[in-house]
Design an enzyme around this catalytic site. Structure first.
Site, PDB file in Angstrom:
ATOM      1  N   GLU A  50     -45.289   4.925 102.103  1.00 28.81           N
ATOM      2  CA  GLU A  50     -44.097   4.454 102.938  1.00 28.81           C
ATOM      3  C   GLU A  50     -44.988   4.340 104.409  1.00 28.81           C
ATOM      4  O   GLU A  50     -45.555   5.398 105.071  1.00 28.81           O
ATOM      5  CB  GLU A  50     -43.060   5.263 102.971  1.00 28.81           C
ATOM      6  CG  GLU A  50     -42.110   4.813 104.079  1.00 28.81           C
ATOM      7  CD  GLU A  50     -40.511   5.283 103.317  1.00 28.81           C
ATOM      8  OE1 GLU A  50     -40.429   5.670 102.330  1.00 28.81           O
ATOM      9  OE2 GLU A  50     -39.625   5.278 104.231  1.00 28.81           O
ATOM     10  N   ASN A  56     -39.072  10.958 101.820  1.00 25.44           N
ATOM     11  CA  ASN A  56     -38.075  10.555 101.159  1.00 25.44           C
ATOM     12  C   ASN A  56     -38.527  10.672  99.646  1.00 25.44           C
ATOM     13  O   ASN A  56     -39.069  10.143  98.671  1.00 25.44           O
ATOM     14  CB  ASN A  56     -38.105   8.914 101.150  1.00 25.44           C
ATOM     15  CG  ASN A  56     -37.584   8.562 102.591  1.00 25.44           C
ATOM     16  OD1 ASN A  56     -36.740   9.081 103.130  1.00 25.44           O
ATOM     17  ND2 ASN A  56     -38.392   7.645 103.228  1.00 25.44           N
ATOM     18  N   GLU A 106     -30.642   9.004 106.448  1.00 26.54           N
ATOM     19  CA  GLU A 106     -30.911   7.599 105.927  1.00 26.54           C
ATOM     20  C   GLU A 106     -30.518   7.677 104.488  1.00 26.54           C
ATOM     21  O   GLU A 106     -31.303   7.209 103.502  1.00 26.54           O
ATOM     22  CB  GLU A 106     -32.287   7.167 106.112  1.00 26.54           C
ATOM     23  CG  GLU A 106     -32.691   7.259 107.601  1.00 26.54           C
ATOM     24  CD  GLU A 106     -34.058   6.641 107.890  1.00 26.54           C
ATOM     25  OE1 GLU A 106     -35.159   6.856 107.275  1.00 26.54           O
ATOM     26  OE2 GLU A 106     -34.164   5.949 108.912  1.00 26.54           O
ATOM     27  N   ARG A 111     -36.306  19.018 108.459  1.00 28.67           N
ATOM     28  CA  ARG A 111     -36.174  17.761 109.802  1.00 28.67           C
ATOM     29  C   ARG A 111     -34.952  17.603 110.525  1.00 28.67           C
ATOM     30  O   ARG A 111     -33.617  17.677 109.887  1.00 28.67           O
ATOM     31  CB  ARG A 111     -36.530  16.511 109.153  1.00 28.67           C
ATOM     32  CG  ARG A 111     -38.052  16.830 108.503  1.00 28.67           C
ATOM     33  CD  ARG A 111     -38.373  15.347 107.956  1.00 28.67           C
ATOM     34  NE  ARG A 111     -39.177  14.482 108.621  1.00 28.67           N
ATOM     35  CZ  ARG A 111     -38.566  12.946 108.787  1.00 28.67           C
ATOM     36  NH1 ARG A 111     -37.551  12.705 107.949  1.00 28.67           N
ATOM     37  NH2 ARG A 111     -39.578  12.221 109.245  1.00 28.67           N
ATOM     38  N   ARG A 128     -26.947   6.739 118.578  1.00 29.42           N
ATOM     39  CA  ARG A 128     -27.916   7.672 117.772  1.00 29.42           C
ATOM     40  C   ARG A 128     -28.940   8.621 118.526  1.00 29.42           C
ATOM     41  O   ARG A 128     -28.999   9.567 117.935  1.00 29.42           O
ATOM     42  CB  ARG A 128     -28.656   6.349 116.966  1.00 29.42           C
ATOM     43  CG  ARG A 128     -29.880   6.984 116.380  1.00 29.42           C
ATOM     44  CD  ARG A 128     -30.682   5.757 115.665  1.00 29.42           C
ATOM     45  NE  ARG A 128     -31.798   6.366 114.834  1.00 29.42           N
ATOM     46  CZ  ARG A 128     -32.702   5.572 114.211  1.00 29.42           C
ATOM     47  NH1 ARG A 128     -32.523   4.320 114.167  1.00 29.42           N
ATOM     48  NH2 ARG A 128     -33.858   6.154 113.838  1.00 29.42           N
ATOM     49  N   ASP A 180     -36.902   7.342 117.165  1.00 29.05           N
ATOM     50  CA  ASP A 180     -37.681   7.236 115.902  1.00 29.05           C
ATOM     51  C   ASP A 180     -39.040   6.628 116.154  1.00 29.05           C
ATOM     52  O   ASP A 180     -39.389   5.605 116.021  1.00 29.05           O
ATOM     53  CB  ASP A 180     -37.054   6.176 114.941  1.00 29.05           C
ATOM     54  CG  ASP A 180     -37.604   6.222 113.509  1.00 29.05           C
ATOM     55  OD1 ASP A 180     -38.596   6.942 113.441  1.00 29.05           O
ATOM     56  OD2 ASP A 180     -37.345   5.260 112.734  1.00 29.05           O
ATOM     57  N   GLU A 239     -42.979  16.688 115.420  1.00 27.25           N
ATOM     58  CA  GLU A 239     -43.389  15.485 114.581  1.00 27.25           C
ATOM     59  C   GLU A 239     -43.776  14.514 115.366  1.00 27.25           C
ATOM     60  O   GLU A 239     -43.170  13.609 115.883  1.00 27.25           O
ATOM     61  CB  GLU A 239     -42.297  15.409 113.471  1.00 27.25           C
ATOM     62  CG  GLU A 239     -42.714  14.210 112.543  1.00 27.25           C
ATOM     63  CD  GLU A 239     -41.528  13.903 111.471  1.00 27.25           C
ATOM     64  OE1 GLU A 239     -40.761  14.805 111.103  1.00 27.25           O
ATOM     65  OE2 GLU A 239     -41.839  12.988 110.851  1.00 27.25           O
ATOM     66  N   GLU A 248     -46.406   2.604 112.355  1.00 30.43           N
ATOM     67  CA  GLU A 248     -45.144   1.843 112.154  1.00 30.43           C
ATOM     68  C   GLU A 248     -44.677   0.925 113.164  1.00 30.43           C
ATOM     69  O   GLU A 248     -44.629  -0.270 113.025  1.00 30.43           O
ATOM     70  CB  GLU A 248     -44.102   2.914 111.502  1.00 30.43           C
ATOM     71  CG  GLU A 248     -43.008   2.211 111.283  1.00 30.43           C
ATOM     72  CD  GLU A 248     -41.657   3.249 110.765  1.00 30.43           C
ATOM     73  OE1 GLU A 248     -41.841   4.355 110.726  1.00 30.43           O
ATOM     74  OE2 GLU A 248     -40.701   2.624 110.470  1.00 30.43           O
ATOM     75  N   TRP A 266     -29.461  -0.204 113.190  1.00 32.51           N
ATOM     76  CA  TRP A 266     -30.568  -1.027 112.593  1.00 32.51           C
ATOM     77  C   TRP A 266     -30.899  -2.081 113.258  1.00 32.51           C
ATOM     78  O   TRP A 266     -31.743  -3.039 113.090  1.00 32.51           O
ATOM     79  CB  TRP A 266     -30.643  -0.948 111.116  1.00 32.51           C
ATOM     80  CG  TRP A 266     -31.114   0.399 110.396  1.00 32.51           C
ATOM     81  CD1 TRP A 266     -31.136   1.647 111.050  1.00 32.51           C
ATOM     82  CD2 TRP A 266     -31.014   0.770 109.258  1.00 32.51           C
ATOM     83  NE1 TRP A 266     -31.654   2.667 110.372  1.00 32.51           N
ATOM     84  CE2 TRP A 266     -31.201   2.348 109.134  1.00 32.51           C
ATOM     85  CE3 TRP A 266     -30.583   0.111 108.079  1.00 32.51           C
ATOM     86  CZ2 TRP A 266     -31.293   2.778 107.865  1.00 32.51           C
ATOM     87  CZ3 TRP A 266     -30.639   0.900 106.746  1.00 32.51           C
ATOM     88  CH2 TRP A 266     -31.019   2.026 106.547  1.00 32.51           C
TER      89      TRP A 266
HETATM   90  C1  BDP Z   1     -38.738   6.105 109.838  1.00 31.74           C
HETATM   91  C2  BDP Z   1     -39.236   5.179 108.822  1.00 31.74           C
HETATM   92  C3  BDP Z   1     -38.862   5.320 107.603  1.00 31.74           C
HETATM   93  C4  BDP Z   1     -38.958   7.043 107.214  1.00 31.74           C
HETATM   94  C5  BDP Z   1     -38.153   7.509 108.404  1.00 31.74           C
HETATM   95  C6  BDP Z   1     -38.146   9.229 108.549  1.00 31.74           C
HETATM   96  O1  BDP Z   1     -38.831   3.742 109.254  1.00 31.74           O
HETATM   97  O2  BDP Z   1     -39.388   4.805 106.335  1.00 31.74           O
HETATM   98  O3  BDP Z   1     -38.425   7.355 106.266  1.00 31.74           O
HETATM   99  O4  BDP Z   1     -38.460   7.314 109.682  1.00 31.74           O
HETATM  100  O5  BDP Z   1     -39.122   9.637 109.326  1.00 31.74           O
HETATM  101  O6  BDP Z   1     -39.185   5.910 111.144  1.00 31.74           O
HETATM  102  O7  BDP Z   1     -37.546   9.770 107.616  1.00 31.74           O
END
Ligand code: BDP
Length: 692
Positions: free
Chosen positions: A165, A208, A289, A322, A333, A362, A384, A390, A541
């Protein structure tokens, strides 16, 4: 004539050693005659200590590196003689290592590396080798090094099927199908690279998490990897799925307060440690998520984290829980993690640490620091970072991330007055922490150069270096990395270092300047889609949730009159961010909805400044190409051309970003785009946006 001949010989030599990047910063290139003579005089013998696999590694690494760099095979000697490299186990050294030059009348000069254990001796050895690769002076050493964080961990978002991912460098390094029977030499190379920069932990699988990762079948596979990593000082951790008791164990529930569930986790922990006695612990993404978590059963993060912590406690394992939580219903958010976690401060078990992303949204190109830093004072917190790019151009773009990491580490939370920087809030300086740790989401894959873009190796490298010492400057780290990875030539290093130093800001400028965030294309996050509006998708989103462009202006009002996210920061930061006049301009649109004609510090309007920033970003990308084109003489053709072609893509896409964002925002500002030099090369139609 002579010069031409020399040039031809030089080019031939370079071409002979064409490079694919697989050796990372551990290339141990042959040094100049003069320098290697000097090193050979200082070290002619190695007095190894031999009591573990790790000490064998140390000797092997040093001997072969020394030979590669100087052409000389060193002698091994049990007796301490003159000009000797000596290792010493010294239990008085609590953490880290020391490297000292000792001059003794009888035995002559020796270099002494001392530490409490073999792993720290290994770190000391890599330190000495780093100095030598950088052609440093090793005749008068007096080095004492101690890590800032005890646990320095990579997080791999790798899946069972070999995909990663947000990975942009090929497939996963872990070949689950072939394990445990068949290993892979790259497991060792990976561990060695990490050990060379002090990384001592790795979470092998995606946050995930597939519950299967803690099945017996996969634990046996993981144990094989752990066996390889152990001698390099790397502990293995796993991400776990909170529903594992039901999904894997077949229980009717995964409720953390259920007796059977509690027993299941205890048994699972016992099983894990029977395979991996030094297993590090769990990383958990829960109620985030769409992932399961304690809230599904009306319980809290405390109930969830403590359940796992109690199961791991007898074996010394930890839980990294987390704080990346947000809700589709929330109006801001950026506030949610703080709102959810602050009331729980002080209630977590002592082997729990809360893993908090550097910023409140994020991993955006720029965010303010996360308000939980400094605020949760009775619970250990860990930062983190995202190493994989990304949101910063995948492995297509050059963005050196040390400036981003340093910006967060050195951001002042004011939690205990001025100087309470994030680093000090998380390393045990300001608050007692039973655990200190830091994590980076890895950017490695099975590409031959590990990270897709050769310069993305620098992000892996700088994460490790900062995890060890958060006071290093990004420039210093770039210097080390460039010398070891490419060349010690000043004429190469200086311009390329400048390019690295400016690269992250360039990305911010052509993607999301002045505090804008999340204008990314849907799901994959490469490229601009500020207009995106999918009616059934989660509103948080959608880019418009973040930029809030309208006829009046641009930006998210997080002041006391808006979402009041500013109140989550300590004074005076809360006021600094709250007031438009004092809010740092690079975060202006993060905290304020600013009128298009608002006059900024330079006397120009918001609109004019916005246009300028986008254009600056494009110009910087072009400048990087020019800088790089001049480096051909200094480095191998293979890596030169690889980076050169990536930089072309970067400039092309910087222009795309600029045009897309400005043309779109222009439909609100209704003002001309005032670049002096050039017009947008795209039209909105071409960008495939007919209506929004
Ligand atoms: C986001 C990503 C997603 C991750 C999520 C996370 O798009 O793929 O699963 O963070 O950190 O930035 O859990």
């Amino acid at each position: 004539m002579k010069n031409i001949l020399l040039f031809i010989l030089f080019s031939l030599a370079i071409n002979l050693f064409a490079e694919d990047g697989s050796r990372l910063w551990l290339r141990y290139e042959l040094l100049s005659e003069q320098i290697s003579e000097n090193y050979k005089q200082i070290i002619s013998t190695v007095c190894p200590i031999t009591y573990s696999e790790t000490t064998k590694i140390i000797t092997r690494e040093f001997l072969s590196a020394f030979e590669d760099m100087t052409g000389k095979r060193l002698n091994l000697s049990k007796k301490r003689t003159g000009n000797c490299l000596v290792f010493l186990i010294d239990k008085k050294i609590e953490k880290g290592y020391s490297i000292q030059t000792q001059k003794d009348n009888k035995s002559g000069i020796s270099i002494l590396i001392a530490a409490a254990d073999d792993i720290n001796l290994l770190y000391g050895t890599f330190h000495l080798l780093r100095l030598m690769q950088m052609q440093g002076n090793i005749s008068d050493l007096n080095i004492v090094e101690k890590p800032a964080y005890d646990r320095r961990i990579l997080n791999h978002w790798d899946n069972i099927d070999g995909t990663i991912e947000r990975g942009y460098a090929g497939r996963s390094l872990w070949n689950w199908e072939d394990l445990p029977e068949k290993s892979d030499p790259r497991y060792t190379e990976y561990a060695r690279a990490n050990a060379s920069i002090g990384i001592n932990g790795t979470v092998l699988n995606n946050v995930n998490a597939n519950p299967k990762f803690i099945s017996r079948e996969y634990l046996i596979k993981t144990a094989e990897i752990a066996n390889i990593f152990r001698k390099w000082g790397i502990r293995v951790y796993l991400s776990v799925n909170f529903s594992s008791p039901s999904e894997l164990g077949g229980l009717p529930t995964s409720d953390p307060l259920n007796k059977e569930v509690r027993r299941w986790w205890k048994e699972k922990a016992k099983e894990i440690y029977s395979f991996i006695p030094d297993f590090g612990g769990f990383l958990v993404k829960a109620n985030s998520e769409g992932l399961p978590g304690p809230q599904d059963f009306g319980r809290t993060h405390v109930d969830g984290a403590n359940l796992l912590a109690e199961a791991l406690e007898p074996y010394g394992g930890i839980v990294m829980w987390r704080a990346f939580v947000y809700d589709a219903k929330s109006t801001d958010r950026a506030k949610q993690a703080y709102d959810e976690f602050m009331p729980l401060d002080g209630r977590f078990h002592k082997n729990v640490i809360i893993q908090v992303k550097n910023g409140p949204i994020d991993f955006q190109p720029r965010e303010p620091l996360h308000p939980l830093f400094g605020a949760m004072q009775k619970t250990p917190l860990m930062i983190e970072f995202q190493i994989t790019q990304e949101y910063l151009g995948f492995s297509k773009q050059l963005a050196y991330l040390a400036p981003l990491y340093v910006e967060c580490l050195q951001s002042d939370t004011y939690a205990k007055g001025k100087g309470s920087v994030t680093a000090k809030c998380t390393d045990g300086t300001l608050f007692p922490q039973t655990i200190t740790a830091i994590a980076g989401v890895a950017n490695t894959g099975n590409d031959s150069n590990w990270t897709g873009h050769h310069f993305a190796q620098a992000n892996w490298y700088c994460f490790g270096r900062l995890a060890w010492n958060h006071e290093l400057t990004s420039e210093h780290i770039a210097d080390e990395w460039l010398r070891m990875t490419f060349s010690n030539e000043t004429a190469f290093i200086e311009p390329v270092k400048r390019m690295m130093a400016e690269s992250r800001e360039a990305v911010v400028n052509y993607m999301m300047p002045l505090g804008l965030a999340h204008l990314f294309a849907w799901e994959h996050h490469y490229g601009p889609e500020p207009w995106l509006n999918i009616p059934d998708a989660r509103p948080d989103w959608m880019p418009s949730y973040y930029h809030k462009a309208d006829a009046i202006g641009l930006g998210f009002d997080r002041t006391h009159a808006g979402s009041n996210a500013v109140s989550q920061y300590f004074p005076p930061l809360s006021t600094i961010y709250d007031q438009i006049e004092t809010c740092p301009e690079n975060l202006l649109l993060w905290f304020h909805h600013v009128p298009w004609n608002y006059r900024m510090q330079n006397g120009n309007t918001l609109w004019e400044n916005l246009c300028r920033k986008y254009q600056d970003g494009v110009e910087a990308a072009r400048e990087f190409q020019k800088i790089w084109d001049k480096t051909a003489f200094f480095i191998d053709k293979e890596r030169f051309e690889h980076v050169q072609s990536k930089l072309k893509v970067q400039t092309r896409d910087a222009i795309w970003w600029r045009d897309a964002c400005l043309l779109y925002f222009q439909t609100f500002s209704r003002q001309p785009i005032p670049y002096e030099q050039e017009r947008p090369v795209h039209t909105l139609e071409e960008l495939n946006v007919s209506k929004f």
